[in-house]
Design an enzyme around this catalytic site. Sequence first.
Site, PDB file in Angstrom:
ATOM      1  N   GLU A 146       0.673  -1.379   0.065  1.00 44.82           N
ATOM      2  CA  GLU A 146       0.178  -0.116  -0.061  1.00 44.82           C
ATOM      3  C   GLU A 146       0.776   1.186   0.193  1.00 44.82           C
ATOM      4  O   GLU A 146       0.405   2.383  -0.507  1.00 44.82           O
ATOM      5  CB  GLU A 146      -1.042  -0.028   1.199  1.00 44.82           C
ATOM      6  N   SER A 175     -57.502 -15.784  28.722  1.00 45.46           N
ATOM      7  CA  SER A 175     -57.366 -16.707  29.451  1.00 45.46           C
ATOM      8  C   SER A 175     -56.208 -16.809  30.429  1.00 45.46           C
ATOM      9  O   SER A 175     -56.028 -17.678  31.512  1.00 45.46           O
ATOM     10  CB  SER A 175     -58.138 -18.020  29.149  1.00 45.46           C
TER      11      SER A 175
END
Lengths: 151, 749
Positions: free
Chosen positions: B161, B441
């Site tokens: 790089e 319920s």
Amino acid sequence: MDRPADRLIASVCLAVALTTGGCALGPVSGTPSSGGVTESAGPTAASSASPAAVLLAQSQAARADGDYGRAATAIERAVRLEPNDPTLWLEYGRLQLALGNFDQALAQARRAANLAGSDAAISSEASRLIADANRERARAEAAAAREAELH
Amino acid sequence: MLGLACIGVTGYVAYLGWIVLTQFETRHWDLPAKVYAAPLELYPGRALERDAVVTELQRAGFRRVESLGAAGTYRLGTGSIAIVTRPFRFADGLEPSQAVTVRFEDSRVAAIEDERGQAVAIMRLEPAPLGSIYPSHGEDRLVVDPNDIPTLLGDALKAVEDQRFDEHFGIDLRSIARALVVNVRAGEVQQGGSTLTQQLVKSYFLSNEQTLSRKLNEAVMAVVLELFYDKQALLTAYVNEVYLGQDGARAIHGFGLASRFYFGKTLTDLELHEMALLVAALRGPSYYDPRRFPERARERRDLVLELLAARDVIESDEAVVAKRHDIELVARQGAGTSYYPAFMELVRRQLRADYREDDLATRGLTVFSTLDPRQQDLTERTLTDGLERLEANRALEPGFLEGAVVVTNPHSAEVLAVVGGRRAGFDGFNRALDARRPIGSLIKPAVYLAALETGQYSLASPIDDLPIDVPLPNGTVWSPANFDDEIHGPTSLLRALTESFNMATVRLGMEIGPERVADALARLGLAEAPAALPSLLLGAVDLTPLDVAQVYNSLANGGYRAPLRAVNAVLDTNGQALSRYPIEITEATDPALLYQINQALVQVIERGTGRSARNWLDRSLTVAGKTGTSDEYRDSWFAGFTGDHLAVVWVGADDNSPTGMTGASGALSIWAPLIANVGDTRSFAPTPPASVEETWIEYQTGLAATPRCADVVRLDLAADTPLEAKPGCGLFLRDLGRNVKRWIDRLTD
């Protein structure tokens, strides 16, 4: 699952721990901590005891050393394995008492007593924890009151 | 004029410098909290397949090898697995690396041995990393120290790089000039000429814009950075900063995390060909993604290796050997298996009580959560499959139904799994935590518990399931009906709860008063009591699946309320515990009364509204639970538990339209296969309280009976429960329990 047998083994472990100062518990063979670096016990060598009983012994030993963090982890691992074993909740309660959490110590003692069903030994152990927690709390409250008076 | 310009330029440069230096300093410390699942416990006798252990090891990034050696590897044998664990810091201390062999027989762990052949009673595996609590930009990284960056990596980065990294002052005029020539010839931007320092700056500001002003700013910032920091600090920052891949919403930054993500290794353990692959990926992590485009990635890796040889970083024969390696990657952790946004949201909410969001995103904390990845995967699968099956069977439009599930360990009060919708990997509306729906319920256990708490009732007490008119405060009259529109007449409390009779329940609730029910429900696990209206008796209260789990956890835990936890402990970067979250219990009710209610909830499965669960569940497994259905079939619920697991399932439509399903036909058909496949769960078998006595009653009437009578149920009832004897089924005084005898004695006195 053979709970009474586990309980027996755990009680034997407890008795051994009490009479030998906690040093003869084969399974709790972790490297002794040195230089302030805590090493946990690592994979635990087996004995004839159940995994929960081994973790119970580890937790008791750590509590005796004042290492409450390690004691808490060990006993929580144990109750995940055997949630209906009252001896484990008794130890959880003992640890809470050591940490000064009186309400939790009492609640765990009562839970252990409920789980004990007709087991008299466990029931009396639970009663002892309740008495200890009440006494410690009274002591702590008296100390706090004296402190308040001084200031 | 010139002076003004000078001041302006100097000011601007100072401004850029300030920005980049602040960024550099804060980035230094930006460490998201790392969240771990619960560790898998291994002990002889545990019901567990070898494959489950392999999956768990892969989740933690262990590699399968043919010959053991390095920590973090495993080898498969015949009916066994050999593992070399990595040193790992649990909440209770550092556990050193260990070599163990685990043997399996009949889908169980048969034995565990350490390297000396000693039996191991119990051990825990390194837990699976679940991800991090990132800052809002979604970046995740595992920061490495300068000492942990292999020299070879630094050399390779420079060679590929930025060849003059060690000499330049942030920008490299020679390569800029060369790039300029190339770009002018091509008439467009083809070559960058950026130094590592410039790339670092560029990465900080997350923009790919290639304008001249940006390039200039970047150059100025790079020079400023070089003025203030040495090359080693910059290289370290670069290694930790760069973007190297994507895992769903999570951006993989830095070589430390990338080597874990792609190879399941630490950076220092990487081989040359692996390191070259990462360096190759730098140029375009999605274009050269080795998982999606292995050929393309390999081509570029080989190019990198040739370049390294050409620039004398490695020998050319090293390059030749490295090029022979295929691309071997660790199974992708984020491939829909360990990305659990619904659970992570619960972790965040629990931590928010004690930590600032910013601390979680930056302080490098370690969070030990309670998630059981096996349970979570199973739950996700079961919900998705279940909803598809329901839609297919009922000719509903695919995608119409939604669902949510919460699974806990009732005794440790740990949340094991949370599924917030049928697309579990999608970080969207979390129904488990945020969808408030009427519970129908599901409230009934609280109604019957409140009745027992008055001391006036037992499960054997009679109640009339007959039409009832309840005058409401607004002047209207409420006349609830049963689900099946039938009237069942006089019945036992046991049967009324087991078969979920509405009229009997409302009658009972009005006898004791809705306030008691609201109070009982709150004690079981709500932050505050709901409004004590008559409609509460049939579940007109909106709760989330997590709320329901909190309430039912108290039932499964024998009447002890314990705040549900998603996190056990939080450690700082030094491994010191900052918080521990212990099991905290409160007695929500008398455990002996709750024991009665739980017996009825077992009957729900044995003969009541939940009996279809047996289509999935083995007969030998005792479970307890309750169905819930809201008005017009809008919400279908099931909440139930074994001795080790509690699961709450909700099924409905997001737009609240009716689904036509009851709790039994909808949610239960997901709950039951879920429990059936847990594989590692025991019967619900609470210890009977000392105060109860075994009794036989007739199911329909609650009359004292014997096992010889028709339709009887064995119940443990409080020893002083008054019972009326069932005439004519061979019930003699000597068959009666002590309590019944006492009661009859009293009558005959």
